[in-house]
Design a protein around this motif. Structure first.
Motif, PDB file in Angstrom:
ATOM      1  N   VAL A 198      15.786 -18.065  12.314  1.00 29.19           N
ATOM      2  CA  VAL A 198      15.635 -17.154  11.186  1.00 29.19           C
ATOM      3  C   VAL A 198      17.008 -16.875  10.577  1.00 29.19           C
ATOM      4  O   VAL A 198      17.941 -16.479  11.270  1.00 29.19           O
ATOM      5  N   LEU A 199      17.114 -17.104   9.257  1.00 24.63           N
ATOM      6  CA  LEU A 199      18.343 -16.828   8.510  1.00 24.63           C
ATOM      7  C   LEU A 199      18.060 -15.767   7.457  1.00 24.63           C
ATOM      8  O   LEU A 199      16.908 -15.541   7.085  1.00 24.63           O
ATOM      9  N   TYR A 200      19.134 -15.138   6.973  1.00 22.50           N
ATOM     10  CA  TYR A 200      18.972 -14.017   6.044  1.00 22.50           C
ATOM     11  C   TYR A 200      19.780 -14.275   4.774  1.00 22.50           C
ATOM     12  O   TYR A 200      20.908 -13.803   4.633  1.00 22.50           O
ATOM     13  N   PRO A 201      19.227 -15.026   3.827  1.00 20.18           N
ATOM     14  CA  PRO A 201      19.963 -15.363   2.607  1.00 20.18           C
ATOM     15  C   PRO A 201      20.084 -14.182   1.660  1.00 20.18           C
ATOM     16  O   PRO A 201      19.248 -13.271   1.662  1.00 20.18           O
ATOM     17  N   ASP A 202      21.142 -14.198   0.853  1.00 16.88           N
ATOM     18  CA  ASP A 202      21.302 -13.190  -0.198  1.00 16.88           C
ATOM     19  C   ASP A 202      20.496 -13.659  -1.392  1.00 16.88           C
ATOM     20  O   ASP A 202      20.917 -14.548  -2.133  1.00 16.88           O
ATOM     21  N   ILE A 203      19.338 -13.077  -1.586  1.00 20.01           N
ATOM     22  CA  ILE A 203      18.408 -13.542  -2.605  1.00 20.01           C
ATOM     23  C   ILE A 203      18.973 -13.395  -4.008  1.00 20.01           C
ATOM     24  O   ILE A 203      18.569 -14.096  -4.950  1.00 20.01           O
ATOM     25  N   MET A 210      21.709 -14.875  -9.875  1.00 11.73           N
ATOM     26  CA  MET A 210      22.962 -14.366 -10.419  1.00 11.73           C
ATOM     27  C   MET A 210      24.129 -15.355 -10.294  1.00 11.73           C
ATOM     28  O   MET A 210      25.037 -15.363 -11.117  1.00 11.73           O
ATOM     29  N   TYR A 211      24.087 -16.189  -9.237  1.00 16.88           N
ATOM     30  CA  TYR A 211      25.216 -17.087  -8.999  1.00 16.88           C
ATOM     31  C   TYR A 211      24.778 -18.535  -8.799  1.00 16.88           C
ATOM     32  O   TYR A 211      25.349 -19.281  -8.011  1.00 16.88           O
ATOM     33  N   SER A 213      26.039 -23.005  -3.382  1.00 21.63           N
ATOM     34  CA  SER A 213      25.756 -24.326  -2.819  1.00 21.63           C
ATOM     35  C   SER A 213      24.260 -24.601  -2.795  1.00 21.63           C
ATOM     36  O   SER A 213      23.437 -23.671  -2.792  1.00 21.63           O
ATOM     37  N   LYS A 214      23.912 -25.879  -2.770  1.00 21.83           N
ATOM     38  CA  LYS A 214      22.505 -26.268  -2.729  1.00 21.83           C
ATOM     39  C   LYS A 214      21.836 -25.753  -1.451  1.00 21.83           C
ATOM     40  O   LYS A 214      20.656 -25.401  -1.462  1.00 21.83           O
ATOM     41  N   LYS A 215      22.601 -25.708  -0.367  1.00 22.34           N
ATOM     42  CA  LYS A 215      22.050 -25.247   0.907  1.00 22.34           C
ATOM     43  C   LYS A 215      21.611 -23.785   0.811  1.00 22.34           C
ATOM     44  O   LYS A 215      20.509 -23.420   1.252  1.00 22.34           O
ATOM     45  N   VAL A 216      22.466 -22.956   0.212  1.00 21.19           N
ATOM     46  CA  VAL A 216      22.128 -21.536   0.073  1.00 21.19           C
ATOM     47  C   VAL A 216      20.963 -21.364  -0.888  1.00 21.19           C
ATOM     48  O   VAL A 216      20.055 -20.558  -0.659  1.00 21.19           O
ATOM     49  N   LEU A 217      20.977 -22.128  -1.990  1.00 21.40           N
ATOM     50  CA  LEU A 217      19.882 -22.039  -2.946  1.00 21.40           C
ATOM     51  C   LEU A 217      18.557 -22.455  -2.322  1.00 21.40           C
ATOM     52  O   LEU A 217      17.505 -21.891  -2.624  1.00 21.40           O
ATOM     53  N   GLU A 218      18.607 -23.432  -1.439  1.00 22.33           N
ATOM     54  CA  GLU A 218      17.401 -23.891  -0.753  1.00 22.33           C
ATOM     55  C   GLU A 218      16.861 -22.791   0.163  1.00 22.33           C
ATOM     56  O   GLU A 218      15.651 -22.577   0.266  1.00 22.33           O
ATOM     57  N   LEU A 219      17.781 -22.087   0.843  1.00 21.47           N
ATOM     58  CA  LEU A 219      17.363 -20.975   1.691  1.00 21.47           C
ATOM     59  C   LEU A 219      16.708 -19.872   0.863  1.00 21.47           C
ATOM     60  O   LEU A 219      15.688 -19.307   1.253  1.00 21.47           O
ATOM     61  N   THR A 273      14.510 -16.308   5.830  1.00 20.39           N
ATOM     62  CA  THR A 273      14.024 -17.689   5.713  1.00 20.39           C
ATOM     63  C   THR A 273      13.954 -18.295   7.101  1.00 20.39           C
ATOM     64  O   THR A 273      14.914 -18.209   7.876  1.00 20.39           O
ATOM     65  N   VAL A 274      12.818 -18.910   7.424  1.00 22.30           N
ATOM     66  CA  VAL A 274      12.673 -19.629   8.689  1.00 22.30           C
ATOM     67  C   VAL A 274      12.994 -21.089   8.446  1.00 22.30           C
ATOM     68  O   VAL A 274      12.456 -21.710   7.520  1.00 22.30           O
ATOM     69  N   VAL A 275      13.894 -21.643   9.245  1.00 23.91           N
ATOM     70  CA  VAL A 275      14.237 -23.063   9.143  1.00 23.91           C
ATOM     71  C   VAL A 275      13.936 -23.746  10.479  1.00 23.91           C
ATOM     72  O   VAL A 275      14.072 -23.128  11.536  1.00 23.91           O
ATOM     73  N   PRO A 276      13.501 -25.025  10.443  1.00 26.23           N
ATOM     74  CA  PRO A 276      13.241 -25.825   9.241  1.00 26.23           C
ATOM     75  C   PRO A 276      12.024 -25.305   8.468  1.00 26.23           C
ATOM     76  O   PRO A 276      10.953 -25.110   9.048  1.00 26.23           O
ATOM     77  N   SER A 277      12.213 -25.084   7.178  1.00 21.48           N
ATOM     78  CA  SER A 277      11.204 -24.440   6.349  1.00 21.48           C
ATOM     79  C   SER A 277       9.933 -25.273   6.190  1.00 21.48           C
ATOM     80  O   SER A 277       8.824 -24.733   6.175  1.00 21.48           O
TER      81      SER A 277
END
Length: 378
Positions: free
Chosen positions: A41-46, A51-52, A57-63, A104-108
């Motif tokens: 479980v990861l905790y992305p800044d939605i 906003m950015y 990065s694509k990785k963060v956007l994917e999360l 976000t749960v990975v692998p999603s």
């Protein structure tokens, strides 16, 4: 118990697994023969998604793309309007609901492909969302009887089920929110006067069977569950608990801070349900009072009366506020070595005062007054 998700336990702990756990990066303990997918479980800044987007990065956007909102079961849920406000700003809309979050749960792809279920059954026991469960750690013995769990509850972790998904009958997973024993809490950023040890975050008001709710989450194989846990939310409405295990406080992953609990007594401290307190019967007062604070106030006033004749002060000298920011050791009480006192739990309660000064040795009993409103305790 092993450090999990940045929540570091005290360096010196009476819990054996704090020093020897082989899985310091996660609380997830899944039998090897059943684990086909290791979820995290990861905790992305939605906010980054909108906003950015150009600099993220694509990785963060994917999360962010796969992020889901979790209303904490330990707090009142957000309304849809508040949720939208949370997405549009970088600050929380309600500081009292700090445990609600995006995750976000990975692998999603694997997680999202599984079907959601309302419940599951292990050895004839039905588990549902919001049930509390005992979870085996790497060093938890295999217990076959419920009474063994109850006798050794701190050999187990405790979690609350948030969601259940399954690939098939042999691969059932639960998204959980972790509960923490008070012994596991990390020391606060600023030293608190009521800390039991500078190496840990446990406070003097935490009971031996008190759990702390959190918004740390994990995905566990349900075969790691040892049974359902009887955990109650104690709101301090009375001094009796219907369960051995309870929670009243929350630990926030983002701030690394404990939520506030009710203050009591003239010291503005808190209530440990394993330590007796007295309540003022005056309808306009109803303050709960620590026994030590009552003794302190009475002995201070008695000492001042002896020194100043028949003009006793009504100040609560010597009582330290538990939430204060004082540094160093507490100042010695003026009566120490000269007076002693103990409370007898009669009806009404009485204090026995003893004069220890050479040539003045004597002992007497007095009724106890509320130090706030001066009503005699019943």
């Amino acid at each position: 118990m092993a450090p999990k998700h940045g929540l570091k336990p005290p360096k010196e702990s009476h819990l054996k697994r704090a020093k020897t756990s082989a899985t310091p990066a996660s609380r997830s303990v899944t039998p090897a023969e059943a684990a086909k997918v290791s979820f995290k479980v990861l905790y992305p800044d939605i906010n980054m998604m909108d906003m950015y987007a150009e600099t993220t990065s694509k990785k963060v956007l994917e999360l962010c793309k796969h992020a889901e909102w979790q209303d904490s079961p330990f707090e009142a849920p957000y309304t849809e309007t508040e949720k939208q406000m949370e997405m549009e700003t970088e600050t929380e809309t309600d500081t009292d609901r700090t445990l609600d979050q995006w995750y976000t749960v990975v692998p999603s792809a694997e997680w999202e492909s599984m079907k959601k279920y309302n419940n599951f059954i292990i050895q004839g026991e039905t588990y549902k969302n919001n049930h509390f469960v005992y979870v085996r750690s790497t060093e938890t013995p295999q217990h076959d009887r419920d009474k063994d769990i109850e006798e050794n509850i701190k050999d187990f972790w405790v979690a609350r089920i948030l969601q259940v998904r399954a690939l098939n009958a042999q691969h059932v997973y639960a998204l959980v929110a972790w509960m923490y024993w008070a012994d596991e809490l990390p020391p606060p950023k600023t030293r608190s006067p009521d800390q039991i040890s500078p190496r840990g975050g446990k406070r003097t008001y935490h009971g031996s069977h008190e759990l702390i709710a959190s918004n740390y989450m994990d995905v566990l194989d349900v075969l790691s569950f040892a049974g359902k846990a009887d955990v109650v939310h104690w709101k301090e409405e009375d001094d009796s608990l219907q369960s051995r295990i309870y929670w009243r406080q929350r630990f926030c992953r983002q701030t690394q801070e404990l939520s506030k609990v009710r203050t009591h007594c003239i010291c503005e401290g808190h209530f440990n349900p394993e330590v007796s307190m007295y309540i003022c019967d005056s309808p306009s007062c109803k303050i709960w009072l620590h026994k030590a604070c009552l003794v302190d106030v009475i002995l201070t006033r008695t000492y001042e009366k002896i020194i100043n004749g028949d003009n006793p002060t009504k100040q609560t000298n010597g009582v330290t506020k538990a939430n204060g920011k004082g540094k160093g050791k507490a100042k010695p009480k003026p009566y120490q070595g000269k007076l002693s006192g103990r409370i007898e739990d009669d009806s009404p309660p009485m204090i026995v005062i003893k004069d220890l000064r050479p040539g003045h040795v004597r002992e007497w009993r007095e009724r106890i007054e509320c130090p706030k409103c001066e009503t005699e305790l019943q």
